[in-house]
Design a protein around this motif. Structure first.
Motif, PDB file in Angstrom:
ATOM      1  N   UNK A  12       8.191   9.538 -13.436  1.00 47.81           N
ATOM      2  CA  UNK A  12       9.660   9.521 -13.322  1.00 47.81           C
ATOM      3  C   UNK A  12      10.149   8.968 -11.970  1.00 47.81           C
ATOM      4  N   UNK A  13       9.534   9.365 -10.826  1.00 48.80           N
ATOM      5  CA  UNK A  13      10.038   8.805  -9.556  1.00 48.80           C
ATOM      6  C   UNK A  13       9.925   7.280  -9.502  1.00 48.80           C
ATOM      7  N   UNK A  14       8.867   6.728 -10.093  1.00 53.79           N
ATOM      8  CA  UNK A  14       8.713   5.264 -10.095  1.00 53.79           C
ATOM      9  C   UNK A  14       9.769   4.637 -11.004  1.00 53.79           C
ATOM     10  N   UNK A  15       9.951   5.227 -12.172  1.00 59.24           N
ATOM     11  CA  UNK A  15      10.933   4.677 -13.117  1.00 59.24           C
ATOM     12  C   UNK A  15      12.326   4.659 -12.479  1.00 59.24           C
ATOM     13  N   UNK A  16      12.692   5.765 -11.852  1.00 55.41           N
ATOM     14  CA  UNK A  16      14.073   5.872 -11.356  1.00 55.41           C
ATOM     15  C   UNK A  16      14.272   5.118 -10.029  1.00 55.41           C
ATOM     16  N   UNK A  17      13.182   4.587  -9.457  1.00 57.95           N
ATOM     17  CA  UNK A  17      13.274   3.839  -8.198  1.00 57.95           C
ATOM     18  C   UNK A  17      13.490   2.343  -8.431  1.00 57.95           C
ATOM     19  N   UNK A  18      13.414   1.902  -9.678  1.00 53.38           N
ATOM     20  CA  UNK A  18      13.537   0.465  -9.968  1.00 53.38           C
ATOM     21  C   UNK A  18      14.924  -0.040  -9.583  1.00 53.38           C
ATOM     22  N   UNK A  19      14.990  -1.332  -9.265  1.00 52.70           N
ATOM     23  CA  UNK A  19      16.296  -1.916  -8.944  1.00 52.70           C
ATOM     24  C   UNK A  19      17.226  -1.785 -10.146  1.00 52.70           C
ATOM     25  N   UNK A  20      16.681  -2.124 -11.317  1.00 55.84           N
ATOM     26  CA  UNK A  20      17.465  -1.944 -12.541  1.00 55.84           C
ATOM     27  C   UNK A  20      16.578  -1.411 -13.662  1.00 55.84           C
ATOM     28  N   UNK A  21      17.193  -0.644 -14.516  1.00 51.87           N
ATOM     29  CA  UNK A  21      16.496  -0.073 -15.673  1.00 51.87           C
ATOM     30  C   UNK A  21      17.315  -0.428 -16.912  1.00 51.87           C
ATOM     31  N   UNK A  22      16.646  -0.943 -17.934  1.00 49.67           N
ATOM     32  CA  UNK A  22      17.360  -1.247 -19.187  1.00 49.67           C
ATOM     33  C   UNK A  22      16.640  -0.602 -20.357  1.00 49.67           C
ATOM     34  N   UNK A  23      17.395   0.147 -21.142  1.00 47.43           N
ATOM     35  CA  UNK A  23      16.875   0.701 -22.389  1.00 47.43           C
ATOM     36  C   UNK A  23      17.320  -0.195 -23.536  1.00 47.43           C
ATOM     37  N   UNK A  24      16.452  -0.313 -24.529  1.00 48.36           N
ATOM     38  CA  UNK A  24      16.838  -0.994 -25.767  1.00 48.36           C
ATOM     39  C   UNK A  24      16.571  -0.015 -26.907  1.00 48.36           C
ATOM     40  N   UNK A  25      17.607   0.284 -27.681  1.00 41.90           N
ATOM     41  CA  UNK A  25      17.450   1.241 -28.794  1.00 41.90           C
ATOM     42  C   UNK A  25      18.282   0.751 -29.969  1.00 41.90           C
ATOM     43  N   UNK A  26      17.648   0.598 -31.100  1.00 45.33           N
ATOM     44  CA  UNK A  26      18.370   0.074 -32.265  1.00 45.33           C
ATOM     45  C   UNK A  26      18.070   0.906 -33.517  1.00 45.33           C
ATOM     46  N   UNK A  44       0.828  -1.203   0.000  1.00 41.53           N
ATOM     47  CA  UNK A  44       0.000   0.000   0.000  1.00 41.53           C
ATOM     48  C   UNK A  44       0.864   1.256   0.000  1.00 41.53           C
ATOM     49  N   UNK A  45       0.278   2.357  -0.458  1.00 49.22           N
ATOM     50  CA  UNK A  45       1.036   3.604  -0.512  1.00 49.22           C
ATOM     51  C   UNK A  45       1.378   4.110   0.883  1.00 49.22           C
ATOM     52  N   UNK A  46       0.645   3.583   1.912  1.00 46.17           N
ATOM     53  CA  UNK A  46       0.973   3.994   3.289  1.00 46.17           C
ATOM     54  C   UNK A  46       2.272   3.341   3.738  1.00 46.17           C
ATOM     55  N   UNK A  47       2.519   2.126   3.226  1.00 45.12           N
ATOM     56  CA  UNK A  47       3.700   1.424   3.738  1.00 45.12           C
ATOM     57  C   UNK A  47       4.924   1.598   2.843  1.00 45.12           C
ATOM     58  N   UNK A  48       4.720   1.885   1.572  1.00 44.57           N
ATOM     59  CA  UNK A  48       5.892   2.176   0.730  1.00 44.57           C
ATOM     60  C   UNK A  48       5.655   3.477  -0.019  1.00 44.57           C
ATOM     61  N   UNK A  49       6.707   4.265  -0.126  1.00 43.72           N
ATOM     62  CA  UNK A  49       6.561   5.538  -0.827  1.00 43.72           C
ATOM     63  C   UNK A  49       6.457   5.309  -2.332  1.00 43.72           C
ATOM     64  N   UNK A  50       7.226   4.350  -2.796  1.00 39.84           N
ATOM     65  CA  UNK A  50       7.238   4.071  -4.237  1.00 39.84           C
ATOM     66  C   UNK A  50       7.353   2.565  -4.463  1.00 39.84           C
ATOM     67  N   UNK A  51       6.746   2.056  -5.539  1.00 38.43           N
ATOM     68  CA  UNK A  51       6.947   0.634  -5.856  1.00 38.43           C
ATOM     69  C   UNK A  51       8.371   0.417  -6.358  1.00 38.43           C
ATOM     70  N   UNK A  52       8.901  -0.771  -6.102  1.00 40.35           N
ATOM     71  CA  UNK A  52      10.266  -1.062  -6.578  1.00 40.35           C
ATOM     72  C   UNK A  52      10.202  -2.219  -7.573  1.00 40.35           C
ATOM     73  N   UNK A  53      10.262  -1.891  -8.837  1.00 40.35           N
ATOM     74  CA  UNK A  53      10.310  -2.929  -9.868  1.00 40.35           C
ATOM     75  C   UNK A  53      11.682  -3.599  -9.844  1.00 40.35           C
TER      76      UNK A  53
END
Ligand SMILES: O=C1O[C@H](COP(=O)(O)O)[C@@H](O)[C@H](O)[C@H]1O
Length: 261
Positions: free
Chosen positions: A195-209, A138-147
């Motif tokens: 943006x706060x959720x995106x940057x809170x993830x354990x890891x972030x991977x971009x794919x660009x080709x 819940x949003x009460x127990x965590x400030x942001x989700x961690x993907x």
């Protein structure tokens, strides 16, 4: 930038997909160790095709297996259209990847948007946020989700998810999921992780080709210019990895690293 992001460049999409597979398996195993599941957010655009190439390849051995039953798949952004519409990011992932899983493969859990509220993008975003709340706490127990991992694309204008350059949504600090009604890329009505959720993830991977990305890659890696992809780079540093082909980074002076886990 503090600690540097990892920029991995490959001679072809095939070699990129092989490395991406190893990276995904290592993220999967880290997620399983952390909480017994693998929570991953995926994007639309060109990503699902490359992702499918990485994940549909046969496992080399036991340590290379995709444990689909442990995957919880979310969408980094989604368009406010029915799930069977050609603009739907879910429909794209289904067509490119989910429908191609060999028969008998245990199915991942896929968290789609609530199609019953497509006419109200705020409600659509709120309901998707509730989906995250149910999965992440819940949003009460965590400030942001961690993907465990967010798999992102990079548009030719430097957008990622449905976070567009110069848009007021880049300043969102409270919501986990936000609506957007004026996306410069069609369709205009969408929802997106913030943006706060995106940057809170354990890891972030971009794919660009492809060479169509090389000008924006220079802007992102050499000047930043406040572009959404650059903001993710700045906030995530070494937690962030870019999987690109040589064509996408031709002329980009930022140091490339040999791929390793
Ligand atoms: O509209 C979108 O575009 C971005 C980038 O797409 P690409 O085709 O240039 O890779 C994508 O990541 C996002 O999910 C999608 O909604």
């Amino acid at each position: 930038m503090g600690k540097q992001v990892n920029l991995y460049s490959f001679p072809s999409v095939d070699t990129l997909a092989t490395a991406l597979r190893s990276y995904l398996i290592s993220c999967q195993e880290a997620g399983l160790e952390r909480h017994g599941v693998f929570k991953v957010g995926v994007s639309g655009g060109s990503l699902p095709k490359t992702l499918a190439q990485a994940l549909l390849a046969p496992a080399k051995d036991e340590s290379d297996e995709v444990k689909w039953e442990s995957w919880e798949i979310f969408f980094a952004d989604e368009r406010a259209v029915p799930l069977n519409h050609e603009d739907s990011n879910y429909a794209l992932l289904k067509k490119e990847l989910l429908d191609k899983l060999p028969q008998g493969t245990p199915q991942p859990t896929v968290h789609t948007i609530d199609e019953s509220v497509l006419d109200d993008t705020q409600e659509l975003a709120d309901r998707y946020e509730q989906t995250l709340v149910r999965s992440f706490a819940s949003r009460d127990s965590v400030k942001l989700p961690i993907f465990d991992l967010l798999l992102l694309g990079c548009g030719p204008d430097g957008h990622t998810c449905s976070l567009f350059p110069g848009h007021e949504l880049l300043r969102e600090t409270e919501a986990w999921v936000s609506p957007i009604e004026d996306s410069p890329k069609p369709p205009p009505r969408r929802i997106t992780l913030t943006l706060p959720v995106v940057t809170h993830a354990v890891r972030v991977a971009f794919v660009a080709t492809g060479s169509g990305k090389k000008e924006i890659m220079k802007d992102i890696f050499e000047e930043g210019k406040g572009l959404p992809c650059a903001l993710v780079n700045e906030a995530t540093g070494e937690r962030c990895s870019w999987f690109v082909d040589n064509a996408a980074v031709e002329g980009v002076s930022y140091p490339k690293r040999p791929f390793s886990l």
